[in-house]
Enzyme design. Structure first.
Site, PDB file in Angstrom:
ATOM      1  N   ASP A   1       7.251  -2.963  -6.530  1.00 49.82           N
ATOM      2  CA  ASP A   1       5.715  -2.836  -7.045  1.00 49.82           C
ATOM      3  C   ASP A   1       5.008  -1.542  -6.591  1.00 49.82           C
ATOM      4  O   ASP A   1       5.423  -0.991  -5.538  1.00 49.82           O
ATOM      5  CB  ASP A   1       5.116  -4.002  -6.254  1.00 49.82           C
ATOM      6  CG  ASP A   1       3.474  -4.294  -6.625  1.00 49.82           C
ATOM      7  OD1 ASP A   1       3.344  -4.334  -7.817  1.00 49.82           O
ATOM      8  OD2 ASP A   1       2.749  -4.540  -5.951  1.00 49.82           O
TER       9      ASP A   1
ATOM     10  N   HIS B   1      -8.028   1.265  -7.992  1.00 53.45           N
ATOM     11  CA  HIS B   1      -7.598   0.361  -6.928  1.00 53.45           C
ATOM     12  C   HIS B   1      -7.496   1.365  -5.454  1.00 53.45           C
ATOM     13  O   HIS B   1      -7.696   0.832  -4.575  1.00 53.45           O
ATOM     14  CB  HIS B   1      -6.370  -0.317  -7.452  1.00 53.45           C
ATOM     15  CG  HIS B   1      -5.695  -1.339  -6.273  1.00 53.45           C
ATOM     16  ND1 HIS B   1      -6.327  -2.304  -6.049  1.00 53.45           N
ATOM     17  CD2 HIS B   1      -4.503  -1.033  -5.748  1.00 53.45           C
ATOM     18  CE1 HIS B   1      -5.623  -3.000  -4.762  1.00 53.45           C
ATOM     19  NE2 HIS B   1      -4.652  -2.200  -4.741  1.00 53.45           N
TER      20      HIS B   1
ATOM     21  N   GLU C   1      -3.618  -9.856  -7.442  1.00 55.10           N
ATOM     22  CA  GLU C   1      -3.521  -8.773  -7.842  1.00 55.10           C
ATOM     23  C   GLU C   1      -3.364  -8.710  -9.540  1.00 55.10           C
ATOM     24  O   GLU C   1      -2.311  -9.113  -9.879  1.00 55.10           O
ATOM     25  CB  GLU C   1      -2.450  -7.745  -7.205  1.00 55.10           C
ATOM     26  CG  GLU C   1      -2.895  -7.414  -5.671  1.00 55.10           C
ATOM     27  CD  GLU C   1      -2.051  -6.149  -5.013  1.00 55.10           C
ATOM     28  OE1 GLU C   1      -1.092  -6.044  -5.487  1.00 55.10           O
ATOM     29  OE2 GLU C   1      -2.824  -5.680  -4.351  1.00 55.10           O
TER      30      GLU C   1
ATOM     31  N   GLU D   1      -1.805  -7.076 -12.538  1.00 53.77           N
ATOM     32  CA  GLU D   1      -0.838  -6.158 -12.843  1.00 53.77           C
ATOM     33  C   GLU D   1      -0.261  -6.232 -14.229  1.00 53.77           C
ATOM     34  O   GLU D   1      -0.199  -7.459 -14.884  1.00 53.77           O
ATOM     35  CB  GLU D   1       0.125  -5.905 -11.872  1.00 53.77           C
ATOM     36  CG  GLU D   1      -0.324  -5.786 -10.385  1.00 53.77           C
ATOM     37  CD  GLU D   1       0.721  -5.299  -9.447  1.00 53.77           C
ATOM     38  OE1 GLU D   1       1.655  -4.763  -9.684  1.00 53.77           O
ATOM     39  OE2 GLU D   1       0.483  -5.583  -8.055  1.00 53.77           O
TER      40      GLU D   1
ATOM     41  N   ASP E   1       0.656 -10.362  -8.481  1.00 53.91           N
ATOM     42  CA  ASP E   1       1.113 -10.113  -7.361  1.00 53.91           C
ATOM     43  C   ASP E   1       0.513 -10.678  -6.207  1.00 53.91           C
ATOM     44  O   ASP E   1      -0.503  -9.889  -5.510  1.00 53.91           O
ATOM     45  CB  ASP E   1       1.571  -8.777  -7.048  1.00 53.91           C
ATOM     46  CG  ASP E   1       2.265  -8.312  -5.791  1.00 53.91           C
ATOM     47  OD1 ASP E   1       3.195  -9.020  -5.755  1.00 53.91           O
ATOM     48  OD2 ASP E   1       2.060  -7.329  -5.040  1.00 53.91           O
TER      49      ASP E   1
ATOM     50  N   GLN F   1      -0.795  -8.715   5.711  1.00 48.89           N
ATOM     51  CA  GLN F   1      -0.706  -7.479   5.387  1.00 48.89           C
ATOM     52  C   GLN F   1      -1.245  -6.424   6.490  1.00 48.89           C
ATOM     53  O   GLN F   1      -0.744  -5.563   6.957  1.00 48.89           O
ATOM     54  CB  GLN F   1      -1.224  -7.184   3.812  1.00 48.89           C
ATOM     55  CG  GLN F   1      -0.731  -5.590   3.466  1.00 48.89           C
ATOM     56  CD  GLN F   1      -1.020  -5.247   2.036  1.00 48.89           C
ATOM     57  OE1 GLN F   1      -1.331  -6.333   1.287  1.00 48.89           O
ATOM     58  NE2 GLN F   1      -0.748  -4.137   1.663  1.00 48.89           N
TER      59      GLN F   1
ATOM     60  N   LYS G   1       3.503 -10.024   0.767  1.00 49.65           N
ATOM     61  CA  LYS G   1       3.905  -9.944  -0.709  1.00 49.65           C
ATOM     62  C   LYS G   1       4.885 -10.950  -0.955  1.00 49.65           C
ATOM     63  O   LYS G   1       5.508 -10.679  -2.163  1.00 49.65           O
ATOM     64  CB  LYS G   1       3.998  -8.494  -1.260  1.00 49.65           C
ATOM     65  CG  LYS G   1       2.945  -7.576  -0.640  1.00 49.65           C
ATOM     66  CD  LYS G   1       1.872  -7.539  -1.620  1.00 49.65           C
ATOM     67  CE  LYS G   1       0.976  -6.534  -1.608  1.00 49.65           C
ATOM     68  NZ  LYS G   1       0.051  -6.318  -2.623  1.00 49.65           N
TER      69      LYS G   1
ATOM     70  N   GLU H   1     -11.168  -6.178  -3.592  1.00 51.10           N
ATOM     71  CA  GLU H   1     -12.245  -5.250  -4.217  1.00 51.10           C
ATOM     72  C   GLU H   1     -13.329  -5.769  -4.534  1.00 51.10           C
ATOM     73  O   GLU H   1     -14.512  -5.174  -4.618  1.00 51.10           O
ATOM     74  CB  GLU H   1     -11.491  -4.480  -5.232  1.00 51.10           C
ATOM     75  CG  GLU H   1     -10.257  -3.649  -5.030  1.00 51.10           C
ATOM     76  CD  GLU H   1      -9.359  -3.017  -6.214  1.00 51.10           C
ATOM     77  OE1 GLU H   1      -9.612  -2.073  -6.609  1.00 51.10           O
ATOM     78  OE2 GLU H   1      -8.462  -3.755  -6.220  1.00 51.10           O
TER      79      GLU H   1
END
Lengths: 414, 414
Positions: A124, A131, A197, A199, A229, A236, A249, A359
């Protein structure tokens, strides 16, 4: 090929299908009496290529390519273009192949999609500038948002191939070690900051045993999928220093069921953004390296209310998949057929184009308001997240099928 | 089983063999007319179990377990103990099986060892306290040496399975992006701080799909190998923030050719060290979780001079492989047969027991002196590194075979 091609599969000629003859994405399905057959989407149908191969209708240099129920064996052949040309010819309006192939069409509505390929290893990246800037600003302040290496290297980390699942798979909220800034000790509990996420995933279709150029890397990429993801921000935050994200993850990464080939995306190539620093020779752009693919994320609340929470575009990336792959091989790292490279979260410049809840809610400080009036900082049990992508020409669109997953409560009995 | 067992393979009864009947490690070999056969080391011989299976001499519940030339298929069976018991009986002094099995013995000196199993995914941990303290002190100062999470979580990151190679494979010095503290821009060049890491590898032999307990994790571990996680310190220094090591660790990881089973190591179990903080329930020790395995690293200079540069012991780890595996599953991460877990660098308390050049030369400030008078801070082209390990009882020893690799110059023509 910027005009819509006409097919004898009439649903493929409708202006709003994701799967015109120009697309022809590759998947694996079960249903209509078949178990794990390889298929090619065309309009609202799927051409069962496992059955067509068994009936000796395909023009491949090898037998039993599709018998294994995954596209890895096909990727390993050097016949990507020939096979696509054969399919386009055979499915074109007026093709003499129509009579024979028609027997191997199945309706998409009767099928359940499986993983389109076996993921060998999963990497990844962190290659979206907006981002990285957003996350960096939250964690380190605006002055130090981008790490010093970021504009020189496509930063990436190895993920967990065993956790990649196909669209439609429920996602169990993970447990993990959590420690808030005011907690004296960590505790083991369900993640309270579980996130998505947005992607794209690039699939490596050709092996390499030493470092390769950006052009060679581009040649080695087979196609693209949508990729979510799933990320536990609280796991984290506690685990990631000094060696990066690990269990945060590892719960699941969802991909779309259809692999859109690089060839189908050719008409949508666009340039990477202007470079602040010249990239080193082994990473330099060698042409338009990104694709104009419109992406959005739809949140479905447990009551069924849908809210589109972001609209962005793959062309917002700073590094292309080819540059990421070239970097991935720079140390001599061997790559294999079926390696999957996540692009990194694709956030745009605007608030409404951010590709993660982290975000969108600015770390939970500015919760989102859903269409039903509820608010969300992160994902709740019963929430469903759906990624949608489309590359759009005047008279056709290229889609990936939806990439969706629903959050189910943590398993507390294990 | 703390006494040496006697075998009709007389070389297995010698006091200094690595492979007494108590060991019986599993490997894959080529030579003596065989290609990629599975074998069991006994004294200076190997029992060709692929051939013995084909001759119907083994008592396994399934056929063709060893036909694939890797131990993965055997790991996937639930017959680990039964097969080991069968082998011990059949190879014991006086066994009636001697006549039939003797035909399937080949001399180790005639063979070349291959990868003993297919690595599904590779995870590397950072679970040696002395190593983490040494590295942390160099990078962050003695006050902040251990990250705050370190005493609560076995910190790990995903490595690259495609880069794992068997002992004897040459290691090409990697290129990478390098940027010294005084450089304005990075450059792409061969690593000048290429290093070894002395580790043990634990092999996952049973799959799991959700989080598992430490006891279950211990049950799922099949065996152990020696492991050298080659590391480019200069690539790592520039790339590793914020997502951890990537290309610095992707060139190669070398493992020993023989998998020593967990059962063979049972007599060597020892306790983990005293805990500074009580571990959370899901990671708690459930008995003696480490093994007393003496480890050393031999450096061979291009002129052939050998220098033993470190002597340490696996019991120096803070976390056991079972605790690492339990943590690895904590988020629900699926584990598969053939997953490889690196222990992390095994440094002891003393300077001469450090498991990497980075520590031995204290980041290059205190170069090592070799037996031939040359000095080394990191590895030079032509240097060879050999890991050796032995678990030692009064009258027998359990070995892994050597884990060796020679550094060859960077490929500048790619």
């Amino acid at each position: 090929m910027t005009q819509r091609l006409s097919s004898w599969v009439t649903s493929a000629n409708s202006a709003d299908t994701e799967f015109p003859l120009n697309n022809l994405p590759y998947g694996v399905f079960t249903g209509a009496g078949r178990t794990a057959h390889c298929g090619v989407a065309i309009g609202d149908q799927v051409l069962d290529v496992t059955a067509a191969e068994a009936a000796d209708l395909l023009q491949l240099g090898q037998r039993n390519v599709f018998a294994g129920g995954s596209w890895n064996a096909f990727m390993a052949l050097d016949e990507w273009s020939q096979f696509r040309s054969y399919l386009i010819d055979a499915l074109s309006e007026g093709s003499p192949a129509q009579t024979q192939l028609q027997a191997h069409l199945v309706s998409q509505s009767d099928l359940q999609m499986l993983m389109p390929f076996t993921v060998t290893e999963f990497t990844d990246f962190y290659a979206g500038r907006h981002h990285a800037t957003n996350v960096g600003t939250m964690f380190r302040g605006a002055e130090n948002a981008l790490p010093p290496n970021w504009l020189h290297i496509p930063i990436g980390y190895n993920g967990r191939a065993s956790s990649v699942v196909v669209s439609g798979t429920n996602i169990t909220r993970p447990f993990g070690q959590l420690k808030g800034p005011d907690d004296e000790f960590p505790r083991f509990a369900p993640s309270a900051r579980f996130d998505l996420e947005l992607e794209m995933g690039a699939i490596v279709g050709k092996p390499s045993s030493d470092r390769i150029s950006v052009d060679q890397a581009d040649d080695n990429i087979f196609g693209y999928v949508l990729l979510n993801d799933w990320s536990a921000r609280d796991i984290q935050a506690w685990e990631y220093q000094p060696l990066g994200p690990f269990q945060a993850k590892a719960t699941a990464t969802t991909i779309s069921p259809w692999i859109v080939t690089k060839e189908a995306l050719e008409p949508f190539r666009v340039n990477t953004p202007a470079r602040e620093f010249t990239l080193l020779e082994h990473l330099k752009d060698t042409g338009p390296m990104l694709y104009d693919i419109q992406l959005s994320v739809v949140h479905t609340a447990p009551d069924g209310t849908e809210t589109t929470i972001t609209n962005t575009n793959y062309k917002n990336m700073y590094y292309s998949a080819a540059q990421q792959l070239a970097h991935h091989t720079s140390s001599g790292c061997p790559m294999r057929v079926g390696d999957l490279l996540g692009s990194g979260t694709i956030s745009g410049e605007l608030k409404e184009s951010r590709g993660s809840m982290l975000e969108l809610s600015w770390g939970g400080k500015e919760p989102l308001t859903l269409s039903n009036g509820q608010s969300r900082s992160f994902l709740e049990d019963g929430d469903q997240i759906t990624l949608v992508g489309a590359a759009i020409q005047t008279d056709y669109r290229i889609g990936f099928g939806v990439c969706t997953g629903k959050i189910v409560p943590s398993n507390t009995t294990t």
